[in-house]
Design a protein around this motif. Structure first.
Motif, mmCIF file in Angstrom:
data_model
loop_
_atom_site.group_PDB
_atom_site.id
_atom_site.type_symbol
_atom_site.label_atom_id
_atom_site.label_comp_id
_atom_site.label_asym_id
_atom_site.label_seq_id
_atom_site.Cartn_x
_atom_site.Cartn_y
_atom_site.Cartn_z
ATOM 1 N N ARG A 101 21.171 35.365 55.001
ATOM 2 C CA ARG A 101 22.756 35.806 55.316
ATOM 3 C C ARG A 101 23.480 36.218 54.118
ATOM 4 N NH1 ARG A 101 24.934 36.280 59.748
ATOM 5 N NH2 ARG A 101 27.031 36.479 59.379
ATOM 6 N N TYR A 102 23.956 37.415 53.809
ATOM 7 C CA TYR A 102 24.757 37.650 51.930
ATOM 8 C C TYR A 102 25.939 36.999 52.595
ATOM 9 C CZ TYR A 102 26.801 41.092 54.999
ATOM 10 O OH TYR A 102 27.579 41.494 56.470
ATOM 11 N N ASP A 103 26.139 36.435 53.401
ATOM 12 C CA ASP A 103 28.008 35.746 54.042
ATOM 13 C C ASP A 103 27.343 34.037 53.961
ATOM 14 O OD1 ASP A 103 27.728 36.815 57.597
ATOM 15 O OD2 ASP A 103 27.202 35.654 56.354
ATOM 16 N N SER A 104 26.244 33.997 53.793
ATOM 17 C CA SER A 104 26.266 32.507 53.490
ATOM 18 C C SER A 104 26.354 31.694 52.119
ATOM 19 C CB SER A 104 25.463 32.098 55.079
ATOM 20 O OG SER A 104 24.926 30.670 54.423
ATOM 21 N N PRO A 105 26.809 30.464 51.786
ATOM 22 C CA PRO A 105 25.874 29.929 50.906
ATOM 23 C C PRO A 105 24.775 29.845 50.897
ATOM 24 C CG PRO A 105 28.399 29.256 51.733
ATOM 25 C CD PRO A 105 27.928 30.069 52.559
ATOM 26 N N SER A 106 24.169 28.992 51.915
ATOM 27 C CA SER A 106 22.580 29.010 51.887
ATOM 28 C C SER A 106 21.430 29.424 51.049
ATOM 29 C CB SER A 106 22.555 28.719 53.063
ATOM 30 O OG SER A 106 23.810 27.509 53.792
ATOM 31 N N PRO A 107 21.117 30.813 51.278
ATOM 32 C CA PRO A 107 20.423 31.247 50.650
ATOM 33 C C PRO A 107 20.889 31.496 48.771
ATOM 34 C CG PRO A 107 21.406 32.494 52.673
ATOM 35 C CD PRO A 107 22.444 31.505 52.565
ATOM 36 N N TYR A 108 22.287 31.216 49.104
ATOM 37 C CA TYR A 108 22.377 31.509 47.206
ATOM 38 C C TYR A 108 21.070 30.002 45.943
ATOM 39 C CZ TYR A 108 25.152 35.560 48.512
ATOM 40 O OH TYR A 108 25.260 36.980 48.968
ATOM 41 N N GLY A 109 20.610 30.945 45.682
ATOM 42 C CA GLY A 109 19.954 29.894 44.622
ATOM 43 C C GLY A 109 20.635 28.218 43.539
ATOM 44 N N TYR A 110 21.568 30.387 42.836
ATOM 45 C CA TYR A 110 21.995 29.863 41.663
ATOM 46 C C TYR A 110 23.771 30.566 41.917
ATOM 47 C CZ TYR A 110 17.151 30.332 39.810
ATOM 48 O OH TYR A 110 16.189 30.017 40.507
ATOM 49 N N TRP A 111 24.702 28.953 41.506
ATOM 50 C CA TRP A 111 25.988 29.484 41.094
ATOM 51 C C TRP A 111 26.832 28.995 40.055
ATOM 52 C CZ3 TRP A 111 28.123 29.834 45.634
ATOM 53 C CH2 TRP A 111 28.369 29.941 46.862
ATOM 54 N N GLY A 112 27.954 29.919 39.620
ATOM 55 C CA GLY A 112 27.940 29.989 38.035
ATOM 56 C C GLY A 112 29.318 28.451 38.462
ATOM 57 N N GLN A 113 29.810 27.721 37.510
ATOM 58 C CA GLN A 113 31.053 26.994 37.602
ATOM 59 C C GLN A 113 31.846 27.255 38.267
ATOM 60 O OE1 GLN A 113 30.499 29.129 35.169
ATOM 61 N NE2 GLN A 113 32.190 29.193 34.405
ATOM 62 N N GLY A 114 33.293 28.613 38.383
ATOM 63 C CA GLY A 114 33.652 28.884 39.522
ATOM 64 C C GLY A 114 34.937 29.418 37.780
ATOM 65 N N THR A 115 35.722 29.901 38.311
ATOM 66 C CA THR A 115 36.777 30.313 37.783
ATOM 67 C C THR A 115 37.999 30.772 38.392
ATOM 68 O OG1 THR A 115 37.984 31.983 36.345
ATOM 69 C CG2 THR A 115 36.494 32.831 37.978
ATOM 70 N N GLN A 116 39.347 30.079 37.780
ATOM 71 C CA GLN A 116 40.642 29.875 38.775
ATOM 72 C C GLN A 116 41.579 30.630 39.096
ATOM 73 O OE1 GLN A 116 41.841 26.642 40.717
ATOM 74 N NE2 GLN A 116 43.181 28.186 41.742
ATOM 75 N N VAL A 117 41.621 30.884 40.258
ATOM 76 C CA VAL A 117 42.163 32.644 40.670
ATOM 77 C C VAL A 117 44.111 32.151 40.841
ATOM 78 C CG1 VAL A 117 43.331 34.351 41.381
ATOM 79 C CG2 VAL A 117 40.611 34.081 40.134
ATOM 80 N N THR A 118 44.537 31.959 40.520
ATOM 81 C CA THR A 118 46.277 31.328 40.879
ATOM 82 C C THR A 118 47.501 32.917 40.999
ATOM 83 O OG1 THR A 118 46.289 29.523 40.408
ATOM 84 C CG2 THR A 118 48.092 29.707 40.856
ATOM 85 N N VAL A 119 47.847 32.873 42.368
ATOM 86 C CA VAL A 119 48.619 34.154 42.920
ATOM 87 C C VAL A 119 50.205 33.521 42.935
ATOM 88 C CG1 VAL A 119 48.986 36.120 44.151
ATOM 89 C CG2 VAL A 119 46.844 35.125 43.355
ATOM 90 N N SER A 120 51.177 33.977 42.134
ATOM 91 C CA SER A 120 52.546 33.576 42.676
ATOM 92 C C SER A 120 53.190 34.261 43.272
ATOM 93 C CB SER A 120 52.308 32.831 41.450
ATOM 94 O OG SER A 120 53.193 33.732 41.002
ATOM 95 N N SER A 121 53.738 33.627 44.431
ATOM 96 C CA SER A 121 54.721 34.931 45.469
ATOM 97 C C SER A 121 56.020 35.247 44.344
ATOM 98 C CB SER A 121 55.197 33.598 46.572
ATOM 99 O OG SER A 121 55.982 32.646 46.653
#
Length: 121
Positions: A101-121
């Motif tokens: 499944r493209y929408d499940s994390p399980s099949p993905y074998g490689y991941w980045g470290q992440g980048t923070q997105v913060t949206v203020s109201s």
């Protein structure tokens, strides 16, 4: 080794735009399906968008976010427009070579470290 490096996150106001980038190395990029996921504090990681030879989006971002890729640059992008406070999360890119499944994390074998997105109201 395989590396995925995200960039482009930041603090913005509601209604603003951001473009996330994910640069890949150590793999034959064009052979991989690429996905973007996000995780807000106290919540599970959730699917956002995928380029798995077709483009897919979760309902909450349809019409606002666009995933694209440049195989010559080994990079996948996530253009995020009309950002909302509920889009606040750490955004991760991921790569998968297998079926699943493209929408499940399980099949993905490689991941980045992440980048923070913060949206203020």
């Amino acid at each position: 080794q395989v590396q995925l490096v995200e960039s482009g996150g930041g603090l913005v106001q509601a209604g603003d735009s951001l473009r996330l980038s994910c640069a890949a190395s150590g793999l034959t990029f064009s052979n991989y399906g690429m996905g973007w996921f996000r995780q807000a504090p106290g919540k599970e990681r959730e699917f956002v968008a995928a380029d798995n030879w077709r483009r897919y989006y979760t309902d909450s971002v349809k019409g606002r976010f666009t995933i694209s890729r440049d195989n010559a640059k080994n990079t996948v992008y996530l253009q995020m427009n009309s950002l909302k406070p509920e889009d606040t999360a750490v955004y991760y890119c991921a790569a998968k070579s297998s079926s699943g499944r493209y929408d499940s994390p399980s099949p993905y074998g490689y991941w980045g470290q992440g980048t923070q997105v913060t949206v203020s109201s």
